[in-house]
Design an enzyme around this catalytic site. Structure first.
Site, short mmCIF file in Angstrom:
data_model
loop_
_atom_site.label_atom_id
_atom_site.label_comp_id
_atom_site.label_asym_id
_atom_site.label_seq_id
_atom_site.Cartn_x
_atom_site.Cartn_y
_atom_site.Cartn_z
N GLU A 147 31.22 1.11 49.62
CA GLU A 147 30.14 0.50 49.28
C GLU A 147 29.51 0.02 50.72
O GLU A 147 29.67 -1.33 50.95
CB GLU A 147 29.91 -0.46 48.42
N GLU A 326 31.19 4.52 40.38
CA GLU A 326 31.73 3.43 39.54
C GLU A 326 30.61 3.26 38.27
O GLU A 326 29.26 2.75 38.65
CB GLU A 326 31.73 2.10 40.26
C1 GAL Z 1 31.52 -2.66 43.18
C2 GAL Z 1 32.71 -2.82 44.15
C3 GAL Z 1 34.03 -2.54 43.34
C4 GAL Z 1 33.86 -3.61 42.58
C5 GAL Z 1 32.80 -3.65 41.57
C6 GAL Z 1 32.92 -4.81 40.59
O1 GAL Z 1 30.44 -3.18 44.12
O2 GAL Z 1 32.65 -1.32 44.76
O3 GAL Z 1 34.93 -2.66 44.31
O4 GAL Z 1 34.08 -4.92 43.18
O5 GAL Z 1 31.64 -3.77 42.21
O6 GAL Z 1 31.53 -4.39 39.57
#
Ligand code: GAL
Length: 664
Positions: A147, A326
């Site tokens: 990110e 994710e």
């Molecule tokens: C994203 C990040 C992850 C985790 C996640 C939690 O922004 O890439 O590592 O922190 O959020 O929602």
């Protein structure tokens, strides 16, 4: 013709759990229909606890265990979390915030993109990791870093950044005189005599020169591109045949994602619908209504945006390769409030991503962590390893994907394209001219209304080939360069331009001949005056709605037909041949009216989906989703002869209905 072959994955942290759990975790991943596993993005302190002291045994075992279970591994470079010893060796690698404070060690992303020393360290660790796993048969792809820009880390006001910015300007302008001219530095005696005199546009007494700011934004964006490229070059050399991916974010505008994507094979993003609704949702009533579902258009917008980014590596727009890296699996921990999704929402979000052409949806994370910063963040499993609701929903998605026909994708582009331009976001942040005015807002409002009118949309960048579209909507393109203008001129469908298009030239000056600058070649108008409107104040436009927030006084040439005017008699919506222009910020009613007319004119059939329902057509399939907190009848979205493959016209909360359309 590429065939879609959607798959599921999960983000996993073997370093968080005893080794004895790994084999069983891997077995259960596969058993539940997951085929990809992303690992290792935060492991630097474990693979190199001291400089040069590499500890890979544990990771070798993890890779072997996951691979032996049949999982395909997405390996990451660990550069989002440089270890303490490295920061201590090189304290000036830290970014500096707008108040001049270093952004210190103790969480993550504590680095400055422009720091050459840190870039070298990234190259070193990438090389080591890529040598070890680049040709490992279980490793199918790489994620660079994690990110980029998260936690507001794109813009840094460090000494390092200042020197790099000065060099960048010297390259761009060649002489201080040219810079002074381009910035208009005579204005407040801001002229400089050498590039070393240039400061960062921060901590000035009042606003800094907007061209200075725009150059700094371009510079900062370019630093992310170059930082990423350091890694992609090494990965391509040492890990042939593997895809290179980065995981972007939602509503993150500080660097140009099209540019970064040109060095990737696959664009991906991290989709947290409830967290994003809390952060960016329009008002409290809206947030309450959708609190367990997310904004009905936010995810779709980003799916389409990153699909477009995925086309940058020469893939052609019919094959933008993209993933959700994710996917929110339950409540998150980081928004102001963190509600529980409706049962079924994780399933809906997953199907929706596939309807937009995702290759993989990967859930974050396998198991909720009982320690450190994200204790409140759900996983597919609870901290005690019992299965949470998200896991059952992932498993049902895997089963349903197996039942769906594999479709040929990309026979034709969507009928409608929407132009998105990162520099326009920076330009309206630099000179909003009305509190809260932001190009993203108007872009998203147009996108969302097109969706409510049943459209499937492609997002394009200014200058992209527009052939095949019927309607192209350009809600706010502040500066129209030669390429963009040529693409608009070559396009034979309909074009709708929104307010402020062509209102600045490449130096962020008011163009000679006034706005809309080069677009005048398409529609003969001149913007003579603009005003921003206070909240609650608006101008009626015909009987069809109102302009709020922004209104322009436009004069029109003879060839222009004024379709609507404001109550004061100013042209509001005007057309010349294939191009039309809207001289203000339309409220919801006016936006709907104009888009309905434009769609009809362009020969795009439209249907009102209703407030909570949305559709997305993908090859011969149509996916209908219900974002509302109540049941809906979706019969109006199902045509005679369509075959219902999943769900029905009675859509429950979080309902998903998938059709094979008789007619596409
Ligand atoms: C994203 C990040 C992850 C985790 C996640 C939690 O922004 O890439 O590592 O922190 O959020 O929602």
């Amino acid at each position: 013709m590429p065939i879609s072959d959607p798959a599921l994955g999960v983000c996993y942290y073997p370093e968080h759990w005893p080794q004895e759990m790994w084999a069983d975790d891997a077995r259960r991943m596969v058993e539940n229909g997951l085929s990809y596993v992303r690992i290792a993005e935060f492991i630097w302190s474990r693979i190199e606890p001291k400089r040069g002291d590499f500890q890979f045994d544990w990771l070798d075992t993890a890779v072997e265990t996951l691979g032996a279970a049949g999982l395909k591994i997405v390996m990451c470079t660990p550069t989002a979390t440089p270890p303490k010893w490295l920061v201590d060796e090189m304290p000036d690698m830290l970014a500096v915030d707008a108040n001049g404070n270093p952004r210190g060690f103790g969480s993550r992303r504590h680095y400055d993109f422009s720091h050459e020393g840190y870039r070298r360290e990234c190259a070193r660790i990438t090389e080591v990791v890529a040598k070890r796993y680049g040709e490992n048969p279980h490793v199918v792809a790489w994620q660079t870093d994690n990110e980029y820009g998260c936690h507001d880390t794109t813009l840094s006001y460090s000494n390092t950044a200042r020197t790099a910015f000065q060099n960048w300007l010297a390259q761009k302008y060649q002489s201080p005189e040219a810079l002074n001219r381009a910035w208009g530095n005579i204005f407040w005696s801001m002229e400089i005599g050498s590039f070393e005199e240039v400061e960062l546009p921060v901590l000035t007494v009042t606003e800094p020169n907007p061209t200075h700011v725009m150059d700094f934004r371009r510079f900062a964006s370019q630093q992310v591109v170059e930082f990423n490229r350091v890694q992609t070059k090494i990965l391509r050399r040492l890990s042939p045949g593997r895809d290179i991916i980065h995981n972007f974010m939602g509503r993150y505008l500080e660097f140009d994602h099209f540019d970064v994507s040109a060095d990737l094979d696959i664009a991906s993003w991290d989709s947290y619908p409830l967290g994003f609704l809390e952060q960016f949702g329009q008002d409290n009533a809206w947030k309450n209504w959708y609190m367990r579902a997310g904004d009905p258009d936010f995810q779709a917008f980003h799916h389409d945006l990153y699909r477009s980014c995925g086309t940058r590596n020469g893939q052609g727009r019919d094959r933008g390769r993209w993933w959700v890296m994710e996917q929110q699996p339950g409540p998150v921990n980081w928004a102001p409030y963190n509600p529980d999704p409706h049962p079924g929402m994780v399933r809906l979000w997953s199907h929706e991503a596939f309807a937009h052409g995702a290759e993989v949806v990967s859930y974050f994370r396998w198991r909720q962590a009982p320690f450190a910063q994200e204790q409140f963040h759900a996983g597919l499993n609870r901290p005690d390893n019992s299965a949470d609701r998200g896991l059952a929903e992932a498993k049902s998605v895997a089963g349903e994907l197996g039942q769906l026909p594999q479709v040929e994708i990309g026979q034709a582009p969507a009928p409608v394209a929407l132009v998105v331009d990162y520099p326009s976001f920076w330009a309206t942040e630099t000179q909003p001219q009305g509190q809260g005015h932001h190009a993203y807002q108007i872009v998203f409002e147009f996108y969302s209304m097109l969706r409510r009118l049943g459209q499937s949309i492609d997002i394009v960048r200014p200058g992209d080939d527009l052939k095949g579209y019927r309607l192209v909507v350009v809600p706010q393109l502040i500066s129209v360069d030669e390429n963009a203008l040529e693409a608009f001129k070559a396009f034979d469908g309909h074009l709708l331009f929104g307010p402020r298009c062509g209102s600045r030239d490449e130096n962020h000056h008011i163009p000679q001949g006034l706005a809309p600058d080069g677009l005048r070649q398409l529609i003969d108008i001149r913007v003579e005056r603009v005003e921003s409107l206070r909240p609650g104040v608006s101008h009626p436009v015909g009987h069809e709605g109102r302009f709020h927030a922004w209104a322009e006084h436009v004069i029109t040439g003879d060839a222009v037909e004024v379709k609507l005017q404001t109550k004061q008699g100013h042209p509001a919506w005007m057309v010349q041949d294939k191009a039309s222009y809207l001289a203000g910020w339309p409220d919801e009613r006016l936006r709907k009216y104009v888009l309905e007319k434009e769609l009809t004119l362009a020969g795009c059939p439209w249907v009102e989906t209703g407030d909570d329902l949305r559709i997305r057509d993908h090859g011969p399939l149509r996916t209908i989703v219900n974002y509302g907190p109540r049941a809906h009848d979706a019969s109006h979205l199902i045509a005679k002869g369509d075959t219902v493959l999943i769900g029905s016209s009675d859509m429950d909360v979080a309902g998903v209905t998938i059709l094979h359309r008789a007619k596409t």
